[in-house]
Design a protein around this motif. Structure first.
Motif, PDB file in Angstrom:
ATOM      1  N   LEU A   1       0.799  -1.228   0.000  1.00  0.00           N
ATOM      2  CA  LEU A   1       0.000   0.000   0.000  1.00  0.00           C
ATOM      3  C   LEU A   1       0.832   1.279   0.000  1.00  0.00           C
ATOM      4  N   GLY A   2       2.110   1.157   0.271  1.00  0.00           N
ATOM      5  CA  GLY A   2       2.981   2.322   0.226  1.00  0.00           C
ATOM      6  C   GLY A   2       2.797   3.247   1.422  1.00  0.00           C
ATOM      7  N   ASN A   3       3.289   4.470   1.258  1.00  0.00           N
ATOM      8  CA  ASN A   3       3.289   5.437   2.349  1.00  0.00           C
ATOM      9  C   ASN A   3       1.880   5.801   2.814  1.00  0.00           C
ATOM     10  N   ARG A   4       0.952   5.946   1.887  1.00  0.00           N
ATOM     11  CA  ARG A   4      -0.418   6.291   2.270  1.00  0.00           C
ATOM     12  C   ARG A   4      -1.038   5.205   3.131  1.00  0.00           C
ATOM     13  N   GLY A   5      -0.697   3.975   2.833  1.00  0.00           N
ATOM     14  CA  GLY A   5      -1.199   2.879   3.646  1.00  0.00           C
ATOM     15  C   GLY A   5      -0.659   2.934   5.072  1.00  0.00           C
ATOM     16  N   VAL A   6       0.614   3.328   5.211  1.00  0.00           N
ATOM     17  CA  VAL A   6       1.206   3.449   6.540  1.00  0.00           C
ATOM     18  C   VAL A   6       0.490   4.539   7.337  1.00  0.00           C
ATOM     19  N   PHE A   7       0.204   5.677   6.665  1.00  0.00           N
ATOM     20  CA  PHE A   7      -0.477   6.772   7.357  1.00  0.00           C
ATOM     21  C   PHE A   7      -1.910   6.383   7.730  1.00  0.00           C
ATOM     22  N   THR A   8      -2.552   5.630   6.870  1.00  0.00           N
ATOM     23  CA  THR A   8      -3.916   5.158   7.181  1.00  0.00           C
ATOM     24  C   THR A   8      -3.890   4.204   8.370  1.00  0.00           C
ATOM     25  N   LEU A   9      -2.922   3.302   8.367  1.00  0.00           N
ATOM     26  CA  LEU A   9      -2.787   2.372   9.488  1.00  0.00           C
ATOM     27  C   LEU A   9      -2.518   3.133  10.782  1.00  0.00           C
ATOM     28  N   ALA A  10      -1.690   4.179  10.716  1.00  0.00           N
ATOM     29  CA  ALA A  10      -1.386   4.979  11.903  1.00  0.00           C
ATOM     30  C   ALA A  10      -2.638   5.641  12.457  1.00  0.00           C
ATOM     31  N   THR A  11      -3.478   6.128  11.556  1.00  0.00           N
ATOM     32  CA  THR A  11      -4.723   6.765  11.986  1.00  0.00           C
ATOM     33  C   THR A  11      -5.640   5.766  12.678  1.00  0.00           C
ATOM     34  N   ILE A  12      -5.723   4.557  12.117  1.00  0.00           N
ATOM     35  CA  ILE A  12      -6.582   3.520  12.700  1.00  0.00           C
ATOM     36  C   ILE A  12      -6.045   3.066  14.053  1.00  0.00           C
ATOM     37  N   MET A  13      -4.724   2.945  14.174  1.00  0.00           N
ATOM     38  CA  MET A  13      -4.124   2.469  15.415  1.00  0.00           C
ATOM     39  C   MET A  13      -4.335   3.440  16.573  1.00  0.00           C
ATOM     40  N   GLY A  14      -4.618   4.702  16.259  1.00  0.00           N
ATOM     41  CA  GLY A  14      -4.875   5.672  17.312  1.00  0.00           C
ATOM     42  C   GLY A  14      -6.114   5.364  18.116  1.00  0.00           C
ATOM     43  N   VAL A  15      -6.984   4.518  17.591  1.00  0.00           N
ATOM     44  CA  VAL A  15      -8.218   4.163  18.298  1.00  0.00           C
ATOM     45  C   VAL A  15      -7.900   3.312  19.537  1.00  0.00           C
ATOM     46  N   THR A  16      -6.820   2.552  19.475  1.00  0.00           N
ATOM     47  CA  THR A  16      -6.456   1.669  20.588  1.00  0.00           C
ATOM     48  C   THR A  16      -5.169   2.182  21.231  1.00  0.00           C
ATOM     49  N   ASP A  17      -4.462   1.322  21.907  1.00  0.00           N
ATOM     50  CA  ASP A  17      -3.181   1.664  22.508  1.00  0.00           C
ATOM     51  C   ASP A  17      -2.152   1.847  21.394  1.00  0.00           C
TER      52      ASP A  17
END
Length: 433
Positions: A337-353
């Motif tokens: 997914l490239g860099n955008r995928g990493v940023f999307t994953l980072a946004t989603i991970m903010g929901v949890t720890d």
């Protein structure tokens, strides 16, 4: 011993003075204790210096040979055993600390003869501290259960015994390093446990802001939820809103420390901005909380510390599993997914720890993931977590089914403060991307 000191006074004179001084410190503490208890107790300001001199003299006569010193230790121990037996006959609840201190004093004299000045001084001072803190140390047993002690012992076993023998090299296609993986768990658990201990020791004392300060080092998300729930019964909305901001500020300082420990490249890009964000969050939160006015009687404050000990083995292994999962997931996200995928994953991970994701990024940054991308993803994850805490603060500070946006409510105030911190937390993206 420094050469300048040797040139001023004879070596033997210095050694004798040190023996007498350190032994006198121990004897002075025991003399005070003997007066306080009001019944027979072994030794005082004369006995302990004599024991130290016996150890020094015997070491000098035997020129430091171990067999005479050991025999002297046995003889001194025998006399101390007689003293202890006499104390058992004349007093109730007698301890062995005075006799043990006598044995240590004998060893201090022998160590000083063998030029082990630092060891002898450390033993003597530590003995005095332990003897003087008798009440404080015994009081800890009322604050920590046997289960807490067992958990801490297990953690020491896993960190000081198991960690050193784990292989410090990468394995498999995802380059998982067992040593670094468990080192991450040890570091996170140690920081969280330090906060847990302080909160347990404080037992609800020190106010809401101190609770937020300590809780932020454990988990700013857990702290936000706890403060929001507590605010339902407390007429100080500014205090709770500001305290939630303080907890999130501490989160940035905590992340700055962890990132700096595990990736030098990320330390260069994130240490300064995260430290500034932490200070900013704590300062704004402190000012906001201090400006609150109480219009009603403040109820007693319940404890804020979490129910689960962060050194629980299940929690540690769960974190290790999440950490490895984040490393693997990040690898595939970057690959497909490239860099955008990493940023999307980072946004989603903010929901949890966010800790497993952010620490996973410290392992892939500079390798499978570009350093600037990893830094940006960490900033996004932290900002996303602040926005999620907005929602938690709003929901848990109000009764179920009565959600409203009232500026007098702590959740609404925290919504604005944490949103401000989240926006500020994205500023590193301006020069990273």
């Amino acid at each position: 011993m420094p050469d300048s000191l040797v040139s001023l006074i004879p070596t033997d004179a210095f050694k004798l003075f040190l023996v007498i001084f350190l032994s006198f410190l121990i004897g002075l503490e025991r003399e005070e204790q003997k007066v306080a208890v009001g019944h027979y107790a072994f030794g005082g300001v004369r006995t302990y210096p004599l024991l130290g001199l016996v150890g020094y003299a015997l070491a000098s006569i035997s020129t430091g040979a171990m067999i005479p010193l050991a025999l002297g230790f046995v003889v001194v121990g025998g006399f101390l055993l007689l003293a202890y037996w006499h104390k058992l006959q004349t007093a109730q609840g007698s301890g062995f600390t005075s006799e043990a201190a006598g044995l240590m004093t004998y060893l201090v004299g022998a160590l000083i003869y063998r030029d082990r000045y630092w060891v002898a001084t450390a033993i003597a001072i530590t003995s005095v501290i332990l003897l003087e803190l008798k009440t404080t140390l015994e009081g800890l047993t009322q604050k920590f259960s046997p289960h807490d002690i067992l958990t801490f012992t297990q953690f020491l076993f896993l960190s000081l015994v198991i960690l050193p023998i784990l292989p410090n090299q990468a394995f498999g296609p995802f380059q998982i390093n067992p040593f670094k993986t468990w080192l991450v768990v040890v570091a996170v658990s140690a920081i969280s446990y330090g906060s847990f201990l302080l909160q347990r020791y404080r037992q609800g004392r020190g106010g809401v802001m101190l609770s937020a300060l300590l809780g932020g080092a454990y988990s700013s998300t857990v702290t936000t939820v706890a403060l929001a729930k507590r605010s339902l019964a407390d007429p100080r909305p500014r205090v709770y809103a500001g305290s939630m901001m303080i907890g999130s500020g501490v989160m940035y300082l905590r992340l700055a420390l962890l990132v700096s420990l595990f990736n030098p490249g990320l330390r260069q890009t994130l240490l300064l901005p995260f430290a500034l964000l932490g200070i900013l969050g704590m300062a704004i939160g402190g000012v906001w909380a201090s400006s609150g006015k109480v219009t009603e009687e403040v109820p007693p404050q319940p404890h804020l510390y979490p129910a689960q000990n962060p050194l629980e083995l299940k929690a540690a292994f769960l974190f290790a599993g999440l950490f490895v999962s984040m490393v693997i997931l990040t690898h595939y996200v970057v690959l497909y997914l490239g860099n955008r995928g990493v940023f999307t994953l980072a946004t989603i991970m903010g929901v949890t720890d966010v800790d497993p994701f952010i620490l996973g990024m410290t392992q892939s940054a500079g390798q499978g993931t570009e350093l600037a991308v990893a830094s940006g993803a960490i900033a996004i994850a932290a900002a996303s977590n602040n926005l999620v805490k907005d929602l938690y603060a709003l929901l848990f500070s109000q009764s179920p089914g009565h959600l409203k946006f009232d500026r007098q409510l702590p959740g609404t105030q925290a919504l604005g403060l944490l949103t401000l911190l989240a926006i500020a937390g994205l500023t590193p993206l301006l020069w990273l991307l």
